[in-house]
Design a protein around this motif. Structure first.
Motif, short mmCIF file in Angstrom:
data_model
loop_
_atom_site.label_atom_id
_atom_site.label_comp_id
_atom_site.label_asym_id
_atom_site.label_seq_id
_atom_site.Cartn_x
_atom_site.Cartn_y
_atom_site.Cartn_z
N LEU A 1 0.84 -1.20 0.00
CA LEU A 1 0.00 0.00 0.00
C LEU A 1 0.88 1.25 0.00
CD1 LEU A 1 -3.00 0.80 0.19
CD2 LEU A 1 -2.77 0.84 2.67
N HIS A 2 1.91 1.21 0.83
CA HIS A 2 2.83 2.34 0.96
C HIS A 2 3.55 2.61 -0.37
CE1 HIS A 2 5.40 5.23 2.88
NE2 HIS A 2 6.48 4.57 2.48
N THR A 3 4.04 1.55 -0.99
CA THR A 3 4.75 1.68 -2.27
C THR A 3 3.88 2.38 -3.31
OG1 THR A 3 5.90 -0.38 -1.78
CG2 THR A 3 6.00 0.39 -4.06
N HIS A 4 2.61 1.93 -3.39
CA HIS A 4 1.72 2.53 -4.40
C HIS A 4 1.36 3.96 -4.05
CE1 HIS A 4 1.18 -0.80 -7.17
NE2 HIS A 4 1.20 -1.61 -6.10
N SER A 5 1.24 4.25 -2.76
CA SER A 5 0.95 5.63 -2.35
C SER A 5 2.08 6.54 -2.80
CB SER A 5 0.81 5.72 -0.82
OG SER A 5 -0.13 4.77 -0.39
N LEU A 6 3.32 6.07 -2.62
CA LEU A 6 4.49 6.85 -3.05
C LEU A 6 4.47 7.08 -4.56
CD1 LEU A 6 7.65 5.52 -1.14
CD2 LEU A 6 6.75 7.86 -1.21
N LEU A 7 4.19 6.00 -5.30
CA LEU A 7 4.17 6.10 -6.76
C LEU A 7 3.12 7.11 -7.21
CD1 LEU A 7 4.54 2.32 -7.78
CD2 LEU A 7 6.22 4.16 -8.15
N VAL A 8 1.95 7.10 -6.58
CA VAL A 8 0.89 8.04 -6.96
C VAL A 8 1.31 9.46 -6.62
CG1 VAL A 8 -1.51 8.73 -6.61
CG2 VAL A 8 -0.94 6.30 -6.77
N LYS B 1 4.04 8.76 -10.69
CA LYS B 1 4.58 7.69 -11.53
C LYS B 1 3.50 6.65 -11.81
CE LYS B 1 9.34 8.21 -10.03
NZ LYS B 1 10.18 7.93 -8.85
N GLU B 2 2.38 6.81 -11.11
CA GLU B 2 1.26 5.89 -11.31
C GLU B 2 -0.01 6.69 -11.05
OE1 GLU B 2 0.45 1.30 -10.02
OE2 GLU B 2 0.77 2.69 -8.37
N ASP B 3 -1.08 6.38 -11.81
CA ASP B 3 -2.33 7.08 -11.50
C ASP B 3 -3.10 6.26 -10.46
OD1 ASP B 3 -4.80 5.63 -12.85
OD2 ASP B 3 -3.04 5.43 -14.20
N PRO B 4 -3.97 6.91 -9.69
CA PRO B 4 -4.65 6.21 -8.57
C PRO B 4 -5.47 5.01 -9.01
CG PRO B 4 -5.38 8.51 -8.75
CD PRO B 4 -4.29 8.33 -9.74
N TYR B 5 -6.07 5.08 -10.22
CA TYR B 5 -6.89 3.95 -10.67
C TYR B 5 -6.03 2.72 -10.91
CZ TYR B 5 -10.08 7.79 -11.13
OH TYR B 5 -10.82 8.88 -10.85
N VAL C 1 -5.09 1.22 -7.54
CA VAL C 1 -6.14 0.39 -6.95
C VAL C 1 -6.21 -0.96 -7.67
CG1 VAL C 1 -8.66 0.16 -6.69
CG2 VAL C 1 -7.51 2.26 -5.98
N ASN C 2 -6.07 -0.91 -9.00
CA ASN C 2 -6.06 -2.18 -9.74
C ASN C 2 -4.91 -3.08 -9.32
OD1 ASN C 2 -8.40 -2.03 -11.22
ND2 ASN C 2 -7.45 -0.81 -12.85
N ALA C 3 -3.73 -2.46 -9.14
CA ALA C 3 -2.56 -3.23 -8.71
C ALA C 3 -2.79 -3.84 -7.32
CB ALA C 3 -1.32 -2.35 -8.71
N LEU C 4 -3.46 -3.07 -6.44
CA LEU C 4 -3.74 -3.57 -5.08
C LEU C 4 -4.75 -4.72 -5.11
CD1 LEU C 4 -3.79 -0.16 -3.20
CD2 LEU C 4 -2.12 -1.99 -2.90
N LYS C 5 -5.72 -4.58 -6.00
CA LYS C 5 -6.70 -5.67 -6.14
C LYS C 5 -5.99 -6.93 -6.67
CE LYS C 5 -10.12 -3.66 -8.46
NZ LYS C 5 -11.43 -3.29 -9.01
N GLU C 6 -5.06 -6.69 -7.58
CA GLU C 6 -4.27 -7.78 -8.16
C GLU C 6 -3.48 -8.51 -7.05
OE1 GLU C 6 -4.20 -8.64 -11.40
OE2 GLU C 6 -2.67 -10.19 -11.12
N ALA C 7 -3.01 -7.71 -6.08
CA ALA C 7 -2.26 -8.30 -4.96
C ALA C 7 -3.18 -9.20 -4.12
CB ALA C 7 -1.66 -7.21 -4.09
N LEU C 8 -4.47 -8.83 -4.06
CA LEU C 8 -5.42 -9.63 -3.28
C LEU C 8 -5.86 -10.87 -4.04
CD1 LEU C 8 -7.90 -7.07 -1.68
CD2 LEU C 8 -6.32 -8.58 -0.48
N TRP C 9 -6.17 -10.64 -5.33
CA TRP C 9 -6.70 -11.73 -6.16
C TRP C 9 -5.85 -11.84 -7.42
CZ3 TRP C 9 -10.47 -7.91 -4.62
CH2 TRP C 9 -11.22 -8.29 -3.51
N PRO C 10 -4.70 -12.48 -7.34
CA PRO C 10 -3.84 -12.57 -8.52
C PRO C 10 -4.57 -13.22 -9.69
CG PRO C 10 -2.79 -13.54 -6.56
CD PRO C 10 -4.20 -13.28 -6.22
#
Ligand SMILES: Nc1nc2c(ncn2[C@@H]2O[C@H](COP(=O)(O)OP(=O)(O)OP(=O)(O)O)[C@@H](O)[C@H]2O)c(=O)[nH]1
Ligand SMILES: [Mg+2]
Length: 271
Positions: free
Chosen positions: A242-249, A253-257, A260-269
């Motif tokens: 979560l922290h890594t993606h927050s930094l990227l946003v 370097k990454e858009d928020p959508y 969130v997709n990447a985080l969902k991917e982490a939950l349900w590969p």
């Protein structure tokens, strides 16, 4: 423990600061005790973040019940963060219910949206208004109108009760015209004298009887399940991911959508 819940009547009492909520709740407790019922009171106290005086005030006002084991009083300080308080309040209400209290009363200051959430947890919500406070109509506009099952005009010993009642009726007829009928009964009380309290309680009981125990519960559980799901899902995502993606946003370097997709991917590969 959960199987033991579902027997209590949960009454919400909300209204502006100083409207007389605690005084009313205190009298409710006396009347209910005289009927042989046990009572649990939860006073949600948002002001205690700023002053402990209010909390102490509640305790003092309800002191005549302090050595009666039939009345359990719990104050909840929200310490400025209201999110989660509705859940905690519901959990305590269910605990008191499971412990066999016949009536659970939740007192909350009806100012913000989060507190309206708390009011929604109750089977029957009483909105306490006071004549001549000027901000009554404001409070109604803030969404309290919709959560009210009963309006109590407290401090009816002061001038302006007639006008306030007319204002409430006018609001109700507007609500009626736009198809949001709310014919919540209006009752006058003088809480300091205990005047009108019996009548107010019997209006509450008959509304509760008429509406049935289940009518609000599905709504309450949907709210609670949503929160539980949110907590569970968040807990399932590793904190550093979560922290890594927050930094990227934050660094664009990454858009928020995508995050969130990447985080969902982490939950349900994806398979
Ligand atoms: N004149 C008059 N005063 C009242 C009445 N009911 C309560 N009060 C007074 O109003 C003040 C506030 O009463 P509370 O019961 O503490 O009000 P509250 O809504 O619980 O207040 P907070 O929890 O601080 O928001 C007290 O000084 C009460 O004595 C009433 O019917 N008439
Ligand atoms: Mg109070």
């Amino acid at each position: 423990m959960f199987e033991q819940t579902g027997h209590a009547m949960i009454i919400g009492v909300t209204g502006a600061p100083g409207a007389g909520k605690s005084t009313i709740v205190d009298h409710f407790a006396s009347v209910l005790r005289a009927q042989g019922k046990t009572v649990g009171i939860i006073a949600v106290d948002p002001s205690s973040a700023y002053s402990h005086g209010a909390l102490l005030g509640d305790r003092i006002r309800m002191q005549r019940h302090h050595d009666d084991p039939g009345v359990f009083i719990r104050s909840m300080a929200t310490r400025g963060k209201l999110g989660g308080v509705a859940q905690a309040t519901l959990d305590i209400a269910l605990l008191l219910d499971a412990a066999g209290r016949s009536v659970v009363i939740i007192e909350t200051v009806g100012v913000g949206q989060d507190e309206i959430e708390i009011a929604r947890l109750a089977d029957i919500t009483v909105v306490v208004l006071v004549p001549g406070m000027g901000d009554d109509v404001q409070a109604i506009k803030a969404g309290i109108m919709e959560v009210a099952d009963v309006f109590a005009i407290n401090k009816s010993d002061l001038p302006g009760a007639d006008r306030l009642e007319q204002e409430i009726r006018a609001m109700q007829s507007i609500a009626d015209e736009v198809g949001r009928a709310n014919a919540a009964p209006v009752r006058r009380v003088v809480a300091t004298e205990g005047q009108g309290i019996d009548e107010l309680l019997s209006v509450i009981s008959s509304l509760f009887q008429r509406q049935g125990r289940q009518s609000r519960r599905a709504e309450v559980w949907e709210f609670r399940l949503r929160e539980m799901l949110r907590e569970d899902l968040l807990a399932a995502i590793p904190q550093d991911t979560l922290h890594t993606h927050s930094l990227l946003v934050a660094e664009k370097k990454e858009d928020p959508y995508s995050a969130v997709n990447a985080l969902k991917e982490a939950l349900w590969p994806a398979k």
